[in-house]
Design an enzyme around this catalytic site. Structure first.
Site, PDB file in Angstrom:
ATOM      1  N   GLU A  40       0.820  -1.209   0.000  1.00  0.00           N
ATOM      2  CA  GLU A  40       0.000   0.000   0.000  1.00  0.00           C
ATOM      3  C   GLU A  40       0.855   1.262   0.000  1.00  0.00           C
ATOM      4  OE1 GLU A  40      -2.934   0.087  -0.788  1.00  0.00           O
ATOM      5  OE2 GLU A  40      -3.574  -1.968  -0.484  1.00  0.00           O
ATOM      6  N   TYR A 123      -6.918   6.360   3.384  1.00  0.00           N
ATOM      7  CA  TYR A 123      -6.976   5.262   2.416  1.00  0.00           C
ATOM      8  C   TYR A 123      -6.169   4.057   2.882  1.00  0.00           C
ATOM      9  CZ  TYR A 123      -5.690   2.058  -1.099  1.00  0.00           C
ATOM     10  OH  TYR A 123      -5.442   0.873  -1.712  1.00  0.00           O
ATOM     11  N   ASP A 141     -10.471   5.023  -2.748  1.00  0.00           N
ATOM     12  CA  ASP A 141      -9.294   5.478  -3.481  1.00  0.00           C
ATOM     13  C   ASP A 141      -9.752   6.099  -4.806  1.00  0.00           C
ATOM     14  OD1 ASP A 141      -9.950   3.288  -5.075  1.00  0.00           O
ATOM     15  OD2 ASP A 141      -7.869   3.087  -5.687  1.00  0.00           O
ATOM     16  N   CYS A 196     -12.661   0.490 -15.912  1.00  0.00           N
ATOM     17  CA  CYS A 196     -13.216   1.846 -15.774  1.00  0.00           C
ATOM     18  C   CYS A 196     -12.065   2.827 -15.559  1.00  0.00           C
ATOM     19  CB  CYS A 196     -14.196   1.888 -14.608  1.00  0.00           C
ATOM     20  SG  CYS A 196     -15.264   3.347 -14.563  1.00  0.00           S
ATOM     21  N   CYS A 203     -15.528   0.127 -21.699  1.00  0.00           N
ATOM     22  CA  CYS A 203     -16.917  -0.093 -21.297  1.00  0.00           C
ATOM     23  C   CYS A 203     -17.496  -1.370 -21.913  1.00  0.00           C
ATOM     24  CB  CYS A 203     -17.764   1.124 -21.656  1.00  0.00           C
ATOM     25  SG  CYS A 203     -17.217   2.646 -20.829  1.00  0.00           S
ATOM     26  N   CYS A 206     -17.197  -4.072 -19.417  1.00  0.00           N
ATOM     27  CA  CYS A 206     -17.618  -3.730 -18.055  1.00  0.00           C
ATOM     28  C   CYS A 206     -18.849  -4.516 -17.629  1.00  0.00           C
ATOM     29  CB  CYS A 206     -17.909  -2.236 -17.959  1.00  0.00           C
ATOM     30  SG  CYS A 206     -18.413  -1.724 -16.296  1.00  0.00           S
ATOM     31  N   CYS A 212     -24.865   1.552 -15.717  1.00  0.00           N
ATOM     32  CA  CYS A 212     -24.013   2.722 -15.510  1.00  0.00           C
ATOM     33  C   CYS A 212     -24.717   4.015 -15.907  1.00  0.00           C
ATOM     34  CB  CYS A 212     -22.730   2.574 -16.325  1.00  0.00           C
ATOM     35  SG  CYS A 212     -21.601   3.981 -16.175  1.00  0.00           S
TER      36      CYS A 212
END
Length: 293
Positions: A40, A123, A141, A196, A203, A206, A212
């Site tokens: 992280e 985060y 995030d 995305c 898309c 997706c 969406c």
DNA sequence: GACTCGTGGGA
DNA sequence: TTCCCAAGAGT
């Protein structure tokens, strides 16, 4: 809406993640909380492909927080290589020290304890609690924010800073079951990273394109305030990078003229060196030479 | 809130 | 080539 409310987003994204998730070292079942924490830190503003080799080297060399804490912080800066934002290396070393001295060498599992560590913000604290310990946390995030902006709000990009409404929305979508909530969080992030995306979203691949709001609105172009362009060439940041590279690539200390040779603009070089010293990324020895801490 | 803080890859 | 930016944090 509450955590018991079903959303047309959750199940398709969980299913998509199950099929498309990348096999990343810090996601494997055997990955330690320390491995997750290190990842992280490294992933803050840095692409996965560049983190992979450095993360592996770090975990091999320093398999525990105590192992890292036992080293000089300059070794962390050197091993950070060219990941960028080297203050993260210093903070990760400081976090390892705090974990060793205040948490018995175990990465904390509570959000508040994580948040108190150097270099750990909202985060990272939420991500470690969720991904290392399976806690139910809102992980917000840039990927999650973008996915929610498009699918729910119908806009191409989220606002500059996190809004209350945005956090409430993310909390509402979070599944009630903690392990499922953690998987959901990493799944949305992965969708944002692979499908995305900020530019040229895929898309067609997706799992929630039909639900969406941005697609339904005809994928309108972003019309918010212009985002500041990130210049680099000729900046203090580039100068700092050049100076630090000299120290990273040289064992031991270097003379001042070695640093002077790395950047021509004298006032800027002086300013950059002073800031590196102030940050603790560089130290000046009694003999006038410079080195990593 | 606005700024600052690295780096390198892809279009 | 030029531009955009990639799992943020601290001041």
């Amino acid at each position: 809406m509450g955590p018991t409310m079903t959303s047309p987003l959750v199940d398709p994204i969980l299913h998509w993640y199950d099929e498309h998730a990348r096999d990343l070292p810090w996601r494997r079942p055997e990955a330690s909380p320390w491995s997750v924490l290190v990842s992280e830190f490294m992933l803050q503003q840095t692409p996965v492909v560049r983190v992979l080799p450095i993360h592996e080297a770090w975990l091999t060399r320093w398999p525990t927080p105590a192992a890292l804490a036992a080293e000089a912080s300059g070794e962390a800066v050197r091993a950070w290589g060219r990941l960028g934002y080297p203050r993260r290396a210093l903070r990760l070393h400081a976090a390892a020290t705090a974990i060793t001295e205040e948490h018995g060498g175990e990465v904390p599992s509570e959000y508040d304890d994580l948040l108190a560590l150097p270099g750990v913000g909202d985060y990272t604290a939420a991500a470690v609690a969720a991904f290392a310990y399976g806690r139910r946390q809102v992980v917000l995030d840039t990927n999650v924010r973008r996915v929610l902006a498009r699918t729910v709000s119908g806009v191409e990009f989220p606002s500059r800073s996190v809004t209350r409404a945005e956090r409430d929305l993310a909390a509402d979508l979070l599944p009630a079951d903690p392990p499922t909530a953690a998987t959901w969080s990493v799944a949305v992030m992965e969708l944002g990273a692979l499908v995305c995306t900020a530019d040229r979203p895929r898309c067609g691949g997706c799992p929630v394109a039909a639900a969406c709001a941005w697609q339904a609105a005809g994928a309108p172009a972003y019309d918010g305030p212009p985002r500041p362009v990130q210049t680099y060439a000729g900046t203090d940041r580039q100068c700092r990078g050049r100076l630090l590279a000299v120290l990273r690539d040289t064992p031991g200390a270097v003379t001042r003229d070695r640093l002077d040779a790395a950047w021509d603009d004298v006032p800027q070089r002086e300013r950059a060196l002073a800031s590196l010293l102030a940050d603790g990324l560089v130290v000046r020895h009694d003999d006038g030479r410079y080195a990593l801490p």
